[in-house]
Enzyme design. Structure first.
Site, short mmCIF file in Angstrom:
data_model
loop_
_atom_site.label_atom_id
_atom_site.label_comp_id
_atom_site.label_asym_id
_atom_site.label_seq_id
_atom_site.Cartn_x
_atom_site.Cartn_y
_atom_site.Cartn_z
CE LYS A 171 -3.26 2.96 0.22
NZ LYS A 171 -4.26 3.34 1.15
CE LYS A 239 -2.67 7.14 7.29
NZ LYS A 239 -3.81 6.23 7.27
P1 NA7 Z 1 -11.86 9.32 7.02
O1 NA7 Z 1 -13.00 9.64 6.13
O2 NA7 Z 1 -11.09 10.44 7.63
O3 NA7 Z 1 -12.42 8.36 8.19
C1 NA7 Z 1 -11.61 8.01 9.27
C2 NA7 Z 1 -12.35 7.03 10.15
O4 NA7 Z 1 -11.51 6.69 11.27
C3 NA7 Z 1 -13.65 7.60 10.74
O5 NA7 Z 1 -14.60 6.57 10.87
C4 NA7 Z 1 -13.16 8.09 12.10
O6 NA7 Z 1 -14.19 8.23 13.05
C5 NA7 Z 1 -12.24 6.95 12.48
N1 NA7 Z 1 -11.31 7.31 13.56
C6 NA7 Z 1 -10.24 8.13 13.48
N2 NA7 Z 1 -9.62 8.22 14.68
C7 NA7 Z 1 -10.31 7.40 15.52
C8 NA7 Z 1 -10.15 7.05 16.88
N3 NA7 Z 1 -9.15 7.54 17.63
N4 NA7 Z 1 -11.04 6.20 17.43
C9 NA7 Z 1 -12.06 5.69 16.68
N5 NA7 Z 1 -12.26 5.99 15.37
C10 NA7 Z 1 -11.39 6.84 14.80
O7 NA7 Z 1 -10.79 8.39 6.32
P2 NA7 Z 1 -10.96 7.42 5.06
O8 NA7 Z 1 -12.23 6.66 5.19
O9 NA7 Z 1 -10.67 8.16 3.80
O10 NA7 Z 1 -9.69 6.44 5.28
C11 NA7 Z 1 -9.74 5.40 6.25
C12 NA7 Z 1 -8.45 4.60 6.15
O11 NA7 Z 1 -8.30 4.03 4.84
C13 NA7 Z 1 -7.20 5.41 6.38
O12 NA7 Z 1 -6.25 4.65 7.08
C14 NA7 Z 1 -6.74 5.75 4.97
O13 NA7 Z 1 -5.37 6.05 4.92
C15 NA7 Z 1 -7.16 4.54 4.18
P3 NA7 Z 1 -15.09 9.60 13.04
O14 NA7 Z 1 -16.11 9.40 11.98
O15 NA7 Z 1 -14.15 10.73 12.75
O16 NA7 Z 1 -15.66 9.66 14.41
#
Ligand code: NA7
Length: 304
Positions: A171, A239
């Protein structure tokens, strides 16, 4: 197979919806509860906590922002491990460093739980259409067991290696290429604008030939319309590139273009643009050039 899905952001929402469309029983949990609503309407079941979700699932999928979030969701109080049935399989589809992925797999194995890392590429469009590329690392028998799950979300499924973290390495290769394509697309569009040619015609002329790329066909038109809607955000690209730089340091390989890209993205994030699509990279080069790219029709609309 009962699936639990954690992380319903840009990617996860489309992926979970496609699992439901393929007939899987899906439980969902998301930190911001409002993002579960659309999926509940499509037949998903809401879990109160990651632990409760794991207690009722054979496979738990995570698709969240970074390694710290993955660790918290797996290992904290009310995390997946605290509710897991024996032999639960965790599939981490987030993009994190290979080293963090291996650490998570070792911690899960110490609890008798299995893991595959399965990061994806294809942006929001691929997640919604079920056409993601999925790069899977880990035990091949576990991969075969999960193939129907991957098929519901992606069209290119590759088991890239037997070690957890191998999917993440591939990736990061993808991120390195995608950000490099974005950089050279930005430079090319500025060059075209400075040369006084029509940008839409330029894209039409070069996209289908040897210079074409997914980025040029999909993000080029967005750039010249100045539409920064994210398929993938600057924050997440930063990131990913940080993970490329640290894995490159671990492996002793020079990645000078990635180092430069990282600094451009860092500058854009510092300007408050972290939530824009990563094709807004062109703004860093526009700052150097002293002018912006824009198709005449987009300029006209802006004036109207
Ligand atoms: P998004 O749209 O920024 O979504 C990120 C998700 O991760 C979202 O559901 C967040 O919850 C969740 N999140 C982030 N930090 C936390 C913590 N600390 N605890 C629980 N949940 C969290 O990213 P994408 O969907 O574009 O990408 C997801 C992954 O796929 C990422 O690794 C990319 O690099 C590839 P929220 O809705 O903000 O409460």
């Amino acid at each position: 197979m009962k699936i639990g899905f954690i992380g319903l952001g840009i990617m996860g929402a489309g992926m979970a919806a496609n699992l439901l469309k393929s007939g899987f029983e899906v439980r969902v949990w998301n930190r911001s509860a409002e993002k579960t609503i659309a999926l509940l309407g499509q037949g998903a079941v809401l879990a109160a906590t990651p632990a409760a979700l794991a207690a009722d699932s054979d496979v738990v999928i995570l698709c969240v922002s970074d390694a710290a979030a993955v660790a918290q969701l797996l290992f904290a109080d009310q995390g997946v491990v605290s509710g897991a049935q024996p032999n639960l399989l965790v599939i981490d589809m987030s993009t994190i460093s290979p080293r963090d992925s291996r650490t998570h797999a070792e911690r899960l194995a110490a609890q008798g739980l299995r893991m595959l890392d399965a990061p994806v590429s294809g942006s929001r469009e691929g997640a919604e259409q079920g056409t993601l590329s999925i790069m899977v690392g880990g035990d091949s028998a576990a991969y075969e067991e999960c193939r129907p799950i991957f098929s519901a979300m992606g069209s290119t499924l590759i088991h890239v290696g037997e070690r957890c973290g191998d999917g993440q390495t591939v990736k990061l290769v993808n991120q390195l290429l995608a950000s490099g394509h974005t950089l050279i697309m930005s430079e090319a569009l500025l060059f075209a604008q400075a040369g006084g040619v029509d940008l839409e015609k330029t894209l039409a002329a070069v996209s289908a030939g040897a210079a074409g790329s997914w980025m040029l066909s999909n993000r080029g038109p967005q750039v010249i319309r100045r539409d920064w809607t994210p398929g993938f955000t600057i924050d997440l690209q930063l990131k990913s590139l940080s993970a490329v730089l640290s894995a490159a340091a671990d492996n002793g390989v020079p990645v000078p273009t990635t180092a430069q890209l990282y600094q451009y993205y860092r500058a854009l994030q510092a300007q408050g643009l972290g939530e824009e699509g990563h094709h807004a990279l062109i703004k860093a080069l526009e700052g150097l050039a002293g002018f912006t790219v824009e198709a005449p029709t987009a300029l006209q609309t802006a004036k109207d």
